[in-house]
Design a protein around this motif. Structure first.
Motif, PDB file in Angstrom:
ATOM      1  N   UNK A  26       0.803  -1.225   0.000  1.00 24.46           N
ATOM      2  CA  UNK A  26       0.000   0.000   0.000  1.00 24.46           C
ATOM      3  C   UNK A  26       0.834   1.272   0.000  1.00 24.46           C
ATOM      4  N   UNK A  27       2.136   1.142  -0.100  1.00 24.98           N
ATOM      5  CA  UNK A  27       2.984   2.320  -0.038  1.00 24.98           C
ATOM      6  C   UNK A  27       4.163   2.159  -0.988  1.00 24.98           C
ATOM      7  N   UNK A  28       4.470   3.223  -1.733  1.00 32.44           N
ATOM      8  CA  UNK A  28       5.641   3.212  -2.594  1.00 32.44           C
ATOM      9  C   UNK A  28       6.899   3.387  -1.748  1.00 32.44           C
ATOM     10  N   UNK A  29       7.965   2.728  -2.130  1.00 31.75           N
ATOM     11  CA  UNK A  29       9.254   2.899  -1.495  1.00 31.75           C
ATOM     12  C   UNK A  29       9.740   4.338  -1.731  1.00 31.75           C
ATOM     13  N   UNK A  30      10.405   4.920  -0.740  1.00 32.06           N
ATOM     14  CA  UNK A  30      10.897   6.300  -0.859  1.00 32.06           C
ATOM     15  C   UNK A  30      11.763   6.494  -2.104  1.00 32.06           C
ATOM     16  N   UNK A  31      12.625   5.538  -2.407  1.00 36.33           N
ATOM     17  CA  UNK A  31      13.520   5.662  -3.565  1.00 36.33           C
ATOM     18  C   UNK A  31      12.725   5.715  -4.870  1.00 36.33           C
ATOM     19  N   UNK A  32      11.668   4.932  -4.971  1.00 37.14           N
ATOM     20  CA  UNK A  32      10.838   4.948  -6.179  1.00 37.14           C
ATOM     21  C   UNK A  32      10.236   6.328  -6.381  1.00 37.14           C
ATOM     22  N   UNK A  33       9.715   6.919  -5.309  1.00 38.96           N
ATOM     23  CA  UNK A  33       9.112   8.249  -5.403  1.00 38.96           C
ATOM     24  C   UNK A  33      10.169   9.297  -5.716  1.00 38.96           C
ATOM     25  N   UNK A  34      11.317   9.231  -5.033  1.00 38.94           N
ATOM     26  CA  UNK A  34      12.396  10.193  -5.284  1.00 38.94           C
ATOM     27  C   UNK A  34      12.859  10.127  -6.738  1.00 38.94           C
ATOM     28  N   UNK A  35      13.085   8.922  -7.241  1.00 42.71           N
ATOM     29  CA  UNK A  35      13.516   8.750  -8.637  1.00 42.71           C
ATOM     30  C   UNK A  35      12.442   9.242  -9.610  1.00 42.71           C
TER      31      UNK A  35
END
Length: 100
Positions: A26-35
């Motif tokens: 239910x949550x995107x990984x921080x790195x995925x969002x940052x990238x």
């Protein structure tokens, strides 16, 4: 510092793969969002407010509570949909009398 609401303006115009492909995460990984933000020139909008602040948002955009640095985040979520016959039928199938 207790994980305010984070919203990615214009993120509805991009195709970000659904989390892990299963729909269970239910949550995107921080790195995925940052990238994703770097690749598409998006700047997250951090929405902070006093205790009790109400935020209305279009959840088809990427959004989440930011990472909690201190304390606890409390939130209450309520969804609103247009009054469309197909939406009503789907909601009644899923929620029964709770929807009405």
């Amino acid at each position: 510092k207790n994980g305010p609401y984070l919203f990615l303006p214009h993120s509805n115009k991009f195709d970000l793969p659904t989390r892990d492909g299963t729909g269970k995460v239910t949550r995107y990984d921080d790195k995925i969002i940052d990238d994703f933000c770097k690749e598409n020139g998006l700047e997250p909008y951090l929405c902070t407010g006093k205790k009790g602040t109400v935020i209305f948002t279009d959840t088809s955009f990427i959004h989440r509570g930011s990472n909690i640095e201190e304390g606890t985040r409390y939130s209450y979520t309520n969804y609103y949909f247009e009054n469309h016959p197909q939406r009503i039928a789907l909601s009644e199938d899923n929620w029964g009398s709770y929807y009405i």
